[in-house]
Motif scaffolding. Sequence first.
Motif, PDB file in Angstrom:
ATOM      1  N   LYS A 565       0.589  -1.133  -0.197  1.00 56.20           N
ATOM      2  CA  LYS A 565       0.194   0.364  -0.127  1.00 56.20           C
ATOM      3  C   LYS A 565       1.069   1.425  -0.370  1.00 56.20           C
ATOM      4  O   LYS A 565       1.386   0.846   0.439  1.00 56.20           O
ATOM      5  N   VAL A 566       0.238   2.305  -0.604  1.00 60.34           N
ATOM      6  CA  VAL A 566       0.952   2.922  -0.200  1.00 60.34           C
ATOM      7  C   VAL A 566       0.778   4.178   0.437  1.00 60.34           C
ATOM      8  O   VAL A 566      -0.293   4.189   1.465  1.00 60.34           O
ATOM      9  N   MET A 602       5.197  -2.527   2.171  1.00 62.46           N
ATOM     10  CA  MET A 602       5.251  -3.740   1.481  1.00 62.46           C
ATOM     11  C   MET A 602       4.798  -4.637   2.062  1.00 62.46           C
ATOM     12  O   MET A 602       4.015  -6.253   1.682  1.00 62.46           O
ATOM     13  N   GLY A 603       3.756  -4.140   3.894  1.00 62.05           N
ATOM     14  CA  GLY A 603       2.954  -5.860   4.987  1.00 62.05           C
ATOM     15  C   GLY A 603       4.121  -6.465   5.095  1.00 62.05           C
ATOM     16  O   GLY A 603       3.653  -7.349   5.864  1.00 62.05           O
ATOM     17  N   TYR A 631      15.205   4.732  -1.225  1.00 62.31           N
ATOM     18  CA  TYR A 631      15.394   4.406   0.365  1.00 62.31           C
ATOM     19  C   TYR A 631      14.375   3.411   0.820  1.00 62.31           C
ATOM     20  O   TYR A 631      13.694   2.896   0.452  1.00 62.31           O
ATOM     21  N   LEU A 632      15.700   2.520   2.035  1.00 63.76           N
ATOM     22  CA  LEU A 632      14.674   1.179   2.550  1.00 63.76           C
ATOM     23  C   LEU A 632      14.940   2.211   3.716  1.00 63.76           C
ATOM     24  O   LEU A 632      15.679   2.325   4.261  1.00 63.76           O
ATOM     25  N   SER A 633      13.940   0.607   4.370  1.00 64.33           N
ATOM     26  CA  SER A 633      13.726   0.960   6.131  1.00 64.33           C
ATOM     27  C   SER A 633      12.954  -0.548   6.734  1.00 64.33           C
ATOM     28  O   SER A 633      12.106  -0.809   5.701  1.00 64.33           O
ATOM     29  N   THR A 634      13.233  -0.714   7.293  1.00 64.73           N
ATOM     30  CA  THR A 634      12.688  -1.410   8.009  1.00 64.73           C
ATOM     31  C   THR A 634      11.162  -1.696   8.990  1.00 64.73           C
ATOM     32  O   THR A 634      10.473  -2.330   9.229  1.00 64.73           O
ATOM     33  N   ASP A 635      11.241   0.218   9.351  1.00 67.35           N
ATOM     34  CA  ASP A 635      10.422   0.772  10.271  1.00 67.35           C
ATOM     35  C   ASP A 635       9.502   1.818   9.875  1.00 67.35           C
ATOM     36  O   ASP A 635       8.267   2.049   9.954  1.00 67.35           O
ATOM     37  N   GLY A 636       9.929   2.158   8.476  1.00 63.37           N
ATOM     38  CA  GLY A 636       9.159   3.844   7.953  1.00 63.37           C
ATOM     39  C   GLY A 636       9.357   4.571   8.202  1.00 63.37           C
ATOM     40  O   GLY A 636       8.776   5.787   8.355  1.00 63.37           O
ATOM     41  N   LYS A 637      10.448   4.367   9.495  1.00 69.58           N
ATOM     42  CA  LYS A 637      10.846   6.172  10.175  1.00 69.58           C
ATOM     43  C   LYS A 637      12.319   6.366   9.711  1.00 69.58           C
ATOM     44  O   LYS A 637      12.871   7.189  10.174  1.00 69.58           O
ATOM     45  N   ASN A 638      13.132   5.536  10.616  1.00 73.88           N
ATOM     46  CA  ASN A 638      14.823   5.403   9.783  1.00 73.88           C
ATOM     47  C   ASN A 638      14.800   5.341   8.789  1.00 73.88           C
ATOM     48  O   ASN A 638      15.046   3.348   8.168  1.00 73.88           O
ATOM     49  N   TRP A 639      15.800   5.406   7.282  1.00 75.80           N
ATOM     50  CA  TRP A 639      15.614   5.959   6.411  1.00 75.80           C
ATOM     51  C   TRP A 639      17.480   5.379   6.521  1.00 75.80           C
ATOM     52  O   TRP A 639      17.914   6.754   6.632  1.00 75.80           O
ATOM     53  N   ARG A 668      10.962  -3.353   4.851  1.00 80.83           N
ATOM     54  CA  ARG A 668       9.828  -3.944   4.612  1.00 80.83           C
ATOM     55  C   ARG A 668       9.312  -2.419   3.591  1.00 80.83           C
ATOM     56  O   ARG A 668       8.211  -1.687   3.178  1.00 80.83           O
ATOM     57  N   TYR A 669       9.739  -0.678   3.878  1.00 82.84           N
ATOM     58  CA  TYR A 669       9.041   0.290   3.528  1.00 82.84           C
ATOM     59  C   TYR A 669      10.287   0.376   2.817  1.00 82.84           C
ATOM     60  O   TYR A 669      11.579   0.366   2.486  1.00 82.84           O
ATOM     61  N   ILE A 670       9.623   1.529   1.770  1.00 88.50           N
ATOM     62  CA  ILE A 670      10.285   1.950   0.431  1.00 88.50           C
ATOM     63  C   ILE A 670      10.595   3.158   0.150  1.00 88.50           C
ATOM     64  O   ILE A 670       9.478   3.696   0.743  1.00 88.50           O
ATOM     65  N   LYS A 671      11.249   3.878   0.132  1.00 83.53           N
ATOM     66  CA  LYS A 671      10.902   5.758  -0.278  1.00 83.53           C
ATOM     67  C   LYS A 671      11.443   5.515  -1.582  1.00 83.53           C
ATOM     68  O   LYS A 671      12.893   5.668  -1.750  1.00 83.53           O
TER      69      LYS A 671
END
Length: 694
Positions: A565-566, A602-603, A631-639, A668-671
């Motif tokens: 999801k976005v 990515m869930g 950028y990539l992150s496991t928690d969506g906060k720390n890039w 898990r997260y992509i920016k």
Amino acid sequence: MTNKVIAFIFLLLAVACSNVTPPEPVLPVPSERQLAWNDMEYYAFIHFNMNTFSNMEWGFGDEDPELFNPTELDCRQWARICKEAGMKGIILTAKHHDGFCLWPTATTEHSVKSSLWENGEGDVVRELADACQEYGLKLGLYLSPWDRNNPEYGNEKYIETLRAQLRELMSNYGDVFEVWFDGANGGTGYYGGANEERRVDKLTYYDWENTYKIIRELQPNAVIFSDAGPDVRWVGNEHGYAYPTTWSNLMRDEIYGGMPEYSEKYSRGQENGTHWVPAEVDVSIRPGWYYHPYEDHKVKTLPQLLDIYYNSIGQNGSLLINFPVDTRGLIHEQDEKQILKLAEAIKADFANDLAEGKKAEATNVRGNSNKFKVANLTDNNPDTYWSTDDGIIQSSVTIDLGEETTFNRFLVQEDIRLGQRVKAFSVEAYINNKWEEIDSQTTIGRKRILRLPEITASKVRFAVKDSKACPVITKIGIYHAPKVIIEPKISRTKDGIINIETFDNGLDIYYTIDGSEPDINSLKYNAPFELAQKATIKAIVVDVNENKTSTVSVAEFDVPKTLWKVVGEYKNAEKANAIFDGNENTAFTVGESAPVDFVFDMGEILNIAGFKYLPDQQRFNPGIIFNYKLYLSTDGKNWKQPVAEGEFSNIKNSPLWQTNKFTPVNARYIKFTALSPAEENGRIGIAEFDIITQ
């Protein structure tokens, strides 16, 4: 009764039948020049001019003539390709809206004589005229009424210039079969340095009546094209389609070039039209009319071209297909490849007329005369026709195929010399000892072609349901077109559902999901299926009856995006899922100033080793990213630091899938940060985004 009396009676009957009068024409009817044009049916448009070199569709008029400099101009190549494609002529944009003239006109310096090409001594129109003569093609010329370069545009002096240009073109290049006037007239432009907007009264400014007289005087056999004719009209769209109901009759005196409501109200023609003004269907083989390098991968496919053929020529239109000649001065290799595929397919579709010479019966024959006998429908002679007695509208013809015969095309033509008449008709097939209706339509005109599912029958019945007067039908053809065997289209939805599609029905699809080459022993595709893992799918189309197999289609899929999801707030955020929908023709585009962050959840944690980006594929105003960071992150906060950054080189000219690989990272997260757009419109967009997992 003696034999002499019987013979005398038969003689009287024969004389009576031979004296049966033809049907009265149903007005309007075509002129001789229109009949000759109708017989051409299929010909080429060439858009080649200053816009080719400025990479524009409509030049402003301020372009330097020295910019026009084709390196390998070869009009014989154009003519050869058109001839091999089965076309009958070529129409060239001798002058487009920017005012640059492809011939050394005496009316302006804004022409080839001021260019570097051929040291200013060249003449593209002459070279094409000579090539057309060599290859047995007819020459047509497009002359834009609007001229964004000319300082006099908008006043009477410009009309003198336009007419002088028209006289040059009509006098110096041999026979011309069509003169093409565009409906685009007036607006912003250079106008000799004024750089302003100029509007004209499209109805009166060009004094069309007196302008047309030049053509009638110098090229009496040429038809004149514009929205309103007077000889040929625009079909009202640039998709390549006429309409299921298309009349050649038109309320001509109500229309003028560039009329705003033309497409909606008049483009289909009118049953009660006052003048014969048949429809010309114009379409480009690419999205644009002029050549743009970024459209090299967007040349129309064979299925698209076949749809255009059947929906134009097959619906009472003539087909004008455009080639955007490139900066070399050549029809591009991709365009040539596709148009010749179409030629081969059409030739195969109509190779064998199953109705020709077959026994036929009619419910009524005009005066019981051999002159109008039903056998005229299948004699392949365009000068003969079947007709009924005056007042007999509802009537039918039955063709006995002699045995069970499979077909999927039905062709019918009216003899338009006596006007367009039929308002409704149906086609039935005798299947399993009973009649079944297989199609019903409205107008016929010069030619109507029905694409049907494969039908096996021993007889076919054509029935006129409604007509303006007694029907006058010159041909019925029945054909079995071979299947179109091209590689299948493979796609996957956001939820991981695989779809594999063929162009034609009745074909088998075989596929593999392990990257191996498919054959008839591979998995057979019967319905969409779920693929929840990373895989390479390869698929083929097989026609078992003809023992033909397509080339292999390949699609590489990574993990499905079911959980994706976005994240974040965007304008039109409800459209954001277009990024993951598996449809390359949809996109999520934003107009915000760069930089723009696209954040995806990515869930689940995945080991990511790269990404793939497809820019917005729309033709007008697309959103395309040029510079980026990922950028990539496991928690969506720390890039972490960007795992990838740079530019998508040449993406503006080649907006294809872009791939970037890097050292694997768990995330898990992509920016995905768009730092700058590729287009001057400032828009940022994504048609599809994907990852490469380890």
